[in-house]
Design an enzyme around this catalytic site. Structure first.
Site, PDB file in Angstrom:
ATOM      1  N   LYS A 117       0.386  14.298   0.880  1.00 47.30           N
ATOM      2  CA  LYS A 117      -0.969  14.513   0.388  1.00 47.30           C
ATOM      3  C   LYS A 117      -1.214  15.986   0.052  1.00 47.30           C
ATOM      4  O   LYS A 117      -2.220  16.336  -0.541  1.00 47.30           O
ATOM      5  CB  LYS A 117      -1.988  13.996   1.403  1.00 47.30           C
ATOM      6  CG  LYS A 117      -1.931  12.478   1.561  1.00 47.30           C
ATOM      7  CD  LYS A 117      -2.934  11.970   2.568  1.00 47.30           C
ATOM      8  CE  LYS A 117      -2.834  10.461   2.779  1.00 47.30           C
ATOM      9  NZ  LYS A 117      -3.288   9.669   1.621  1.00 47.30           N
ATOM     10  N   HIS A 160       0.799  -1.230   0.000  1.00 43.09           N
ATOM     11  CA  HIS A 160       0.000   0.000   0.000  1.00 43.09           C
ATOM     12  C   HIS A 160       0.829   1.277   0.000  1.00 43.09           C
ATOM     13  O   HIS A 160       0.276   2.343   0.258  1.00 43.09           O
ATOM     14  CB  HIS A 160      -0.923   0.023   1.221  1.00 43.09           C
ATOM     15  CG  HIS A 160      -2.137  -0.848   1.088  1.00 43.09           C
ATOM     16  ND1 HIS A 160      -3.261  -0.480   0.378  1.00 43.09           N
ATOM     17  CD2 HIS A 160      -2.396  -2.084   1.564  1.00 43.09           C
ATOM     18  CE1 HIS A 160      -4.155  -1.442   0.440  1.00 43.09           C
ATOM     19  NE2 HIS A 160      -3.662  -2.437   1.149  1.00 43.09           N
ATOM     20  N   THR A 206      -8.815   5.993  -2.313  1.00 48.05           N
ATOM     21  CA  THR A 206     -10.196   5.542  -2.531  1.00 48.05           C
ATOM     22  C   THR A 206     -11.161   6.699  -2.297  1.00 48.05           C
ATOM     23  O   THR A 206     -12.295   6.652  -2.770  1.00 48.05           O
ATOM     24  CB  THR A 206     -10.563   4.370  -1.608  1.00 48.05           C
ATOM     25  OG1 THR A 206     -10.238   4.696  -0.258  1.00 48.05           O
ATOM     26  CG2 THR A 206      -9.827   3.108  -2.014  1.00 48.05           C
ATOM     27  N   LYS A 236     -14.841   7.719  -4.142  1.00 40.83           N
ATOM     28  CA  LYS A 236     -16.094   8.032  -3.442  1.00 40.83           C
ATOM     29  C   LYS A 236     -16.663   9.357  -3.912  1.00 40.83           C
ATOM     30  O   LYS A 236     -17.876   9.504  -4.120  1.00 40.83           O
ATOM     31  CB  LYS A 236     -15.852   8.053  -1.931  1.00 40.83           C
ATOM     32  CG  LYS A 236     -15.516   6.694  -1.347  1.00 40.83           C
ATOM     33  CD  LYS A 236     -14.855   6.814   0.017  1.00 40.83           C
ATOM     34  CE  LYS A 236     -14.219   5.485   0.402  1.00 40.83           C
ATOM     35  NZ  LYS A 236     -13.218   5.623   1.470  1.00 40.83           N
ATOM     36  N   LYS A 281      -8.820  13.743   4.242  1.00 38.89           N
ATOM     37  CA  LYS A 281      -7.936  12.584   4.266  1.00 38.89           C
ATOM     38  C   LYS A 281      -6.924  12.787   5.388  1.00 38.89           C
ATOM     39  O   LYS A 281      -6.829  13.867   5.973  1.00 38.89           O
ATOM     40  CB  LYS A 281      -7.226  12.393   2.927  1.00 38.89           C
ATOM     41  CG  LYS A 281      -6.464  13.609   2.432  1.00 38.89           C
ATOM     42  CD  LYS A 281      -5.878  13.376   1.049  1.00 38.89           C
ATOM     43  CE  LYS A 281      -6.920  13.374  -0.015  1.00 38.89           C
ATOM     44  NZ  LYS A 281      -6.909  12.222  -0.890  1.00 38.89           N
ATOM     45  N   ARG A 282      -6.186  11.739   5.677  1.00 35.01           N
ATOM     46  CA  ARG A 282      -5.142  11.811   6.693  1.00 35.01           C
ATOM     47  C   ARG A 282      -4.190  12.968   6.393  1.00 35.01           C
ATOM     48  O   ARG A 282      -3.830  13.211   5.255  1.00 35.01           O
ATOM     49  CB  ARG A 282      -4.393  10.483   6.717  1.00 35.01           C
ATOM     50  CG  ARG A 282      -3.296  10.351   7.733  1.00 35.01           C
ATOM     51  CD  ARG A 282      -2.876   8.888   7.841  1.00 35.01           C
ATOM     52  NE  ARG A 282      -2.574   8.303   6.548  1.00 35.01           N
ATOM     53  CZ  ARG A 282      -1.343   8.272   6.008  1.00 35.01           C
ATOM     54  NH1 ARG A 282      -0.321   8.815   6.642  1.00 35.01           N
ATOM     55  NH2 ARG A 282      -1.145   7.690   4.837  1.00 35.01           N
TER      56      ARG A 282
END
Length: 833
Positions: A570, A373, A672, A676, A564-565
């Site tokens: 990111k 991952h 993911t 969504k 998100k985290r």
């Protein structure tokens, strides 16, 4: 009989069945209220109602659960065991009712009690069993296995506390306990009869018997008991109910009576408390040795109990004959957290079942498959050999033996390449030797997969290139997916119903059917209905934001969401830089922007990740300045929503217009959240990273906003020598934004507060924010232009939903099953045979 008469008769029968079902539901709820909880409908609290309804739902699940497990037993079916340190399940009530097909019946009944399912649902806590995408993926996969009738089991830890409950106080993240089990969990069933010993520490006594066989005995180990708790996982309207089994740590004794009798009450129970810490909290802070030790013990704890349970189940059918084990058992490792399972299965087979090394290794490698991952080398799990050997001495021996035999194979395969041995070794040499868990997972598995096309290519071309050269047939791609049951049917019922009215309901189990929506993008009446659904979702989120944050936002504004985290790769920071640059434009001319914008952030930073926590503070500080500046006339608002999790995502995603997927190309394995958002009609702004590439292919380049460097260009820039100062000095808006951050514009009471962020970007900028800044800003202007034309934007929204078929976790699981697990679906029939 005419068709109309037949339809009338069918409707009448359906109504009678539903009426009978509603009466049965009402009776069961009343029974639980009066007999289980000793309440009546006048004294019952919302929690009492929730518990009574949940226990009633569980009755419907339990009958199907028992039939499912019996069918697997009778068929002696091959089973897939999905091992994951996280299962981010969210809430169970609504999802269970959707999958059972009983939502309307229960909704009608609870209204007779003066409440609604939505009010009752608000009482339920999100299950604190996961944190991020890894855990949510695992939950989606369990849903798909059940929906597809596959004999699938999840295995993990029953954490008493989630990672933490996030509060934002004065703009800072504050971590408080997440006691999600405070009021119990009506969805779980304890299994005290399933209790397994798990050992730690001690030493290994070696001996040779009269026949010359070598034996190892694990002595003086401390022992913990693992007790099973089961949670039902219903498939969608197919009667299948699979099992998620979670392990709770139990002490081998409640307390030491000798200490108790001498008045030392704390010492009397200390062993019990220390033992049961194993399943106390998700992801203990591992910045210190004690945290690392607890984390490794957690991983082994659930792995050992799981494998003992798997072997117990197998031996019911085949006793001591393990030759069929890989034919009846598939084990998927969800990242490296459960990778110690490879050494543990070897131990159980060699030391416990007395198989030879070669027999055990053949079984192990045919049984395990590994999903990677991450493409970030620093995120690959490694354990100090010294710590590993102290906690798991027998496993350290086994891993050394695996490594020795493996390196012999490597030397034969690449006889003229001495450097490759060091690169591929499971043991990383150095002053502090480390066990490389990803290497162990690859060596001990028959399949290794990435989770998006780009990610899988990076794995083969760079991250694990040597392993790919050795075993090219092992490596494959399985692009991630999401369950449409939770992420559209349950969380966005209005849009789900609109889609079903247009194309029927087969899309719920075959998401490719959404392609049939494409012609409706030219239907003005349908466009209006689509816009109405989105606006109503935005109004609900606006009400939540006003209540939670005290910020009034315009539901007609562009809802620009990044949830998100919190992590530097990111690039929430890039989003903040855009917000500040947009603010500067508006300060000069409030009419310079065509569309109002509300930027919504949500996400938790790891407790020890100081830069990520400072980014949260910058976001909230910028929001405080921008939201209260009357000069910009409310054209821009920033909101940071605390305690992001599944339930909050279920509020945000249906209301979103724009999905921010802006990681540096080549860093996000898949994502993911991007799926969504697209499934719920948001348009993506993103880099060519992870599954963004595949979303682009599916929805068309005209329906997505792509910016920035691709992964090859990122590598080229880094190799050439990237100097962020060049961008700072040449882009005026960037320079102004960074200077505002570093000078204390957003932190007037602490001028140097955000200097670490500015300095990190100016002198390091590891994730190339400055390199992508100009392209990002330009693309955001294109977003505003297109959002200003409501009809064009709505068409693009429909095309995104229509192109989401590939991103169903049903498709992902079908690929896992076809290429790796090779299970047969087992249909479940209700009623008498």
């Amino acid at each position: 009989m005419s068709n109309s008469q037949g339809e009338l008769i069918k409707t009448e029968i359906d109504n009678k069945v539903k009426s009978k079902t509603r009466n049965s539901i009402k009776k069961s709820i009343l029974n639980h209220l009066t007999q289980t909880l000793a309440k009546d409908k006048f004294s019952a609290t919302k929690l009492d109602m929730y518990t009574s309804v949940a226990l009633t739902v569980r009755e419907y699940l339990s009958e199907r659960w028992s039939k499912t497990q019996r069918a697997y037993h009778d068929k002696q079916a091959k089973r897939i065991y999905y091992l994951s340190l996280e299962f981010l399940m969210g809430k169970s009530l609504i999802n269970s009712l959707v999958n059972l097909g009983l939502y309307d019946e229960f909704d009608d009944v609870v209204k007779e009690f003066g409440t609604t399912l939505q009010e009752i649902d608000a009482t339920e806590f999100d299950a604190g069993l996961g944190n991020g995408g890894l855990g949510r993926l695992a939950a989606c996969f369990l849903d798909s296995m059940a929906t597809m009738g596959l004999p699938g089991y999840g295995y993990g830890i029953r954490y008493e506390y989630g990672i933490f409950f996030q509060k934002i106080v004065n703009g800072y993240q504050i971590e408080t306990p997440d006691p999600w089990l405070r009021y119990g969990n009506p969805w779980e069933i304890p299994r005290p009869e399933l209790l397994y010993p798990v050992k730690f520490y001690g030493y290994i006594a070696e001996s040779t018997d009269a026949e010359g066989k070598h034996h190892c005995e694990w002595k003086d180990a401390s022992e913990v008991m693992a007790m099973a708790h089961d949670i039902s996982i219903p498939g969608y309207k197919n009667n299948t109910v699979n099992n998620l089994r979670l392990w709770a740590a139990k002490s081998t004794r409640e307390f030491d009576l000798s200490y108790f009798n001498h008045g030392n009450y704390e010492q009397a129970v200390s062993d019990k408390v220390i033992t049961e810490n194993l399943s106390k909290v998700l992801y203990p802070n591992d910045n210190m040795r004690q945290g690392k030790e607890l984390r490794l013990k957690q991983e082994y704890f659930f792995v050992s109990a799981t494998l003992q349970d798997i072997i117990r189940r197998y031996k019911k059918y085949y006793a001591k004959d393990f030759s069929l084990f890989p034919d009846k058992t598939a084990i998927q490792l969800n990242d490296t957290h459960p990778a110690v399972a490879i050494a543990e299965l070897m131990r159980l087979l060699i030391d416990g079942e007395k198989l030879t090394w070669d027999e055990s290794w053949a079984i192990t490698t045919k049984t395990f498959a590994y999903t990677n991952h991450t493409v970030l080398p620093e995120a690959l799990e490694k354990w100090s050999v010294e710590l590993f050997a102290k906690i798991l001495p027998r496993h350290m021996q086994i891993i050394y033996e695996i490594n020795s035999r493996f390196l012999n194979e490597v030397a034969k395969k690449f006889p003229k390449n001495s450097d490759i041995l060091g690169r591929m070794s499971i043991i990383e040499e150095g002053e502090d030797k480390k066990v490389q868990m990803a290497h162990l997972a690859i060596v001990g598995s028959h399949s290794v997969n990435g989770v998006s096309a780009l990610h899988s290519d990076i794995i083969k071309d760079s991250l694990f290139k040597d392993f790919y050269l050795m075993w090219p047939s092992k490596f494959n791609n399985k692009t991630n997916g999401i369950t449409p049951r939770r992420w559209l049917v349950a969380c966005n019922p209005a849009l789900s119903n609109l889609i079903t009215e247009a194309i029927g309901d087969k899309w719920v189990k075959d998401l490719y059917k959404l392609k049939e929506l494409t012609p409706f993008a030219n239907d003005n009446s349908f466009l209006e209905k689509w816009e109405k659904v989105k606006l109503e979702n935005k109004q609900r989120l606006s009400e939540y934001i006003l209540k939670a944050n005290g910020i009034k936002i315009d539901p007609e504004s562009l809802f620009d969401c990044q949830i998100k985290r919190l992590h530097e790769y990111k690039r929430q920071l890039l989003n903040i830089l855009h917000a500040i640059s947009l603010y500067n434009i508006l300060k000069e001319n409030p009419k310079a922007i065509q569309s109002k914008r509300t930027i919504i952030f949500g996400g938790k930073a790891a407790p020890g990740y100081h830069m990520a926590k400072l980014i949260i503070k910058l976001a909230t500080s910028a929001a405080n300045v921008i939201n209260n500046d009357k000069d910009i006339d409310g054209m821009l608002k920033i909101v940071f929503l605390a305690n992001y999790g599944v339930s909050l995502a279920e509020k945000i995603i249906p209301a979103s217009n724009l999905s921010e997927q802006i990681s540096t190309a080549g860093t996000e394995a898949s994502g993911t959240g991007n799926m969504k958002f697209a499934l719920n009609g948001a348009l993506t702004i993103g880099t060519l990273d992870g599954a963004n590439i595949e979303i682009l292919e599916e929805v068309g380049e005209e329906n997505i906003f792509i910016f920035g460097l691709n992964s090859a260009e990122v590598d080229q820039l880094r190799n050439k020598g990237y100097n962020p100062a060049d961008y700072y000095n040449s882009i005026d808006s960037l320079k102004k934004t960074i200077d505002m951050i570093s000078s204390g514009f957003f932190s007037p009471d602490e001028k140097t507060l955000f200097e670490p962020i500015a300095n990190s970007l100016l002198y390091h900028d590891r994730y190339l924010l400055f390199a992508d800044y100009e392209s990002y800003i330009k693309t955001q202007r294109q977003v505003e232009k297109e959002f200003s034309d409501k009809k064009i934007w709505t068409k693009k929204s429909i095309f995104n939903v229509a192109g989401s078929g590939k991103f169903s976790s049903d498709r992902t699981i079908a690929e896992y099953n076809k290429n790796i697990w090779r299970l047969k679906s087992v249909p479940i029939k209700m009623g008498r045979k």
